[in-house]
Motif scaffolding. Sequence first.
Motif, PDB file in Angstrom:
ATOM      1  N   THR A 121       0.841  -1.218   0.000  1.00 13.73           N
ATOM      2  CA  THR A 121       0.000   0.000   0.000  1.00 13.73           C
ATOM      3  C   THR A 121       0.867   1.256   0.000  1.00 13.73           C
ATOM      4  O   THR A 121       2.081   1.187   0.255  1.00 13.73           O
ATOM      5  CB  THR A 121      -0.875   0.045   1.270  1.00 13.73           C
ATOM      6  OG1 THR A 121       0.014   0.165   2.402  1.00 13.73           O
ATOM      7  CG2 THR A 121      -1.727  -1.199   1.423  1.00 13.73           C
ATOM      8  N   ASP A 145       0.760   3.450   2.295  1.00 13.18           N
ATOM      9  CA  ASP A 145       1.250   3.647   3.669  1.00 13.18           C
ATOM     10  C   ASP A 145       2.538   2.848   3.912  1.00 13.18           C
ATOM     11  O   ASP A 145       3.465   3.341   4.550  1.00 13.18           O
ATOM     12  CB  ASP A 145       0.174   3.266   4.695  1.00 13.18           C
ATOM     13  CG  ASP A 145      -0.944   4.305   4.745  1.00 13.18           C
ATOM     14  OD1 ASP A 145      -0.743   5.419   4.205  1.00 13.18           O
ATOM     15  OD2 ASP A 145      -2.003   4.012   5.308  1.00 13.18           O
ATOM     16  N   THR A 147      -2.058   2.261  -7.739  1.00 16.21           N
ATOM     17  CA  THR A 147      -2.045   3.635  -7.212  1.00 16.21           C
ATOM     18  C   THR A 147      -1.786   4.647  -8.324  1.00 16.21           C
ATOM     19  O   THR A 147      -1.710   5.838  -8.059  1.00 16.21           O
ATOM     20  CB  THR A 147      -0.980   3.813  -6.112  1.00 16.21           C
ATOM     21  OG1 THR A 147       0.307   3.551  -6.685  1.00 16.21           O
ATOM     22  CG2 THR A 147      -1.234   2.901  -4.939  1.00 16.21           C
ATOM     23  N   ASN A 154      -0.695  10.261  -5.641  1.00 16.45           N
ATOM     24  CA  ASN A 154       0.140   9.326  -4.888  1.00 16.45           C
ATOM     25  C   ASN A 154       1.630   9.628  -5.054  1.00 16.45           C
ATOM     26  O   ASN A 154       2.406   9.460  -4.107  1.00 16.45           O
ATOM     27  CB  ASN A 154      -0.201   7.893  -5.295  1.00 16.45           C
ATOM     28  CG  ASN A 154      -1.578   7.505  -4.761  1.00 16.45           C
ATOM     29  OD1 ASN A 154      -1.871   7.729  -3.592  1.00 16.45           O
ATOM     30  ND2 ASN A 154      -2.425   6.957  -5.614  1.00 16.45           N
TER      31      ASN A 154
END
Length: 274
Positions: free
Chosen positions: A72, A74, A100, A110
């Motif tokens: 991800t 994160d 993304t 992103n």
Amino acid sequence: MPYGNHSATELNKSVTINTLRKLKGSGEKFVVVALYDAPMAAMAQKCGVEAVLVGDSLGMTVLGYQSTIPVTMDHMIYHVEAVARGNQKSLIIGDLPFMTYATPEDALRNAARLMQAGAQMVKLEGGAWLAETITMLAERGIPVCAHLGLTPQSVNKFGGFRVQGRDPANADKIHADAQTLANAGADLLVLECVPSALAKRITADIPIPTIGIGAGLDNDAQVLVINDILGLTEQPPKFSKNFLTEAGDIPGAMKKYVADVKSGQFPGPEHVFE
Ligand code: KIV
């Protein structure tokens, strides 16, 4: 060989995209390592590694997933921040994870997050369909590394981690994609698991530096994953090499990798696909 006996030396100034362009022009190979944390990033700087890639390979090498698909934003931001804290000189490239950058707007949003976390360039995987996205990022000040050949986020489409570009039609498509992405504004191009003759042809035909992994010797640079350099991968890929066994310690392994890329000793014939 013990640490210190290799020719690689600490970077004394920050590497930029201009440095890498000049190296392509001069014919000197540059070195990239995919790594994920501050201590390894600091060591890369000490060993003269010109660029570090915070790769989404961290899904497998750090987080224990079977592919890069669960990674991800994160995860990426956490590791880009750590690498940026450890290294002030190498160029830091951050991977945009799966899905993304499916639209140019997603990519912009992103990529901005990765740049604010400390990346100086973003990497994304795919062919000509990314041209519009790359131009949009480039026009807004975000350098881009493209990635062709075996693009691991498409592993399910490929039906496994397979060498790409073996048949002439597929090789011509990868070559055409490389030209399209360079024309769209990409600054670097990773070529993963393609026959060395194809990587050689692309490297000669496009103006931007190419970085090979399982793509033979005739690229402008090489990249390896730190886990492979240090012999941590249970079933290492054919194109990788454990430098720790020979070097005896971790800094020595990284220095030996740098020295062998610079001198053209790595990759050897046993690491390439013909
Ligand atoms: O994610 C990664 O580490 C990569 C390199 C292997 C090129 O994409």
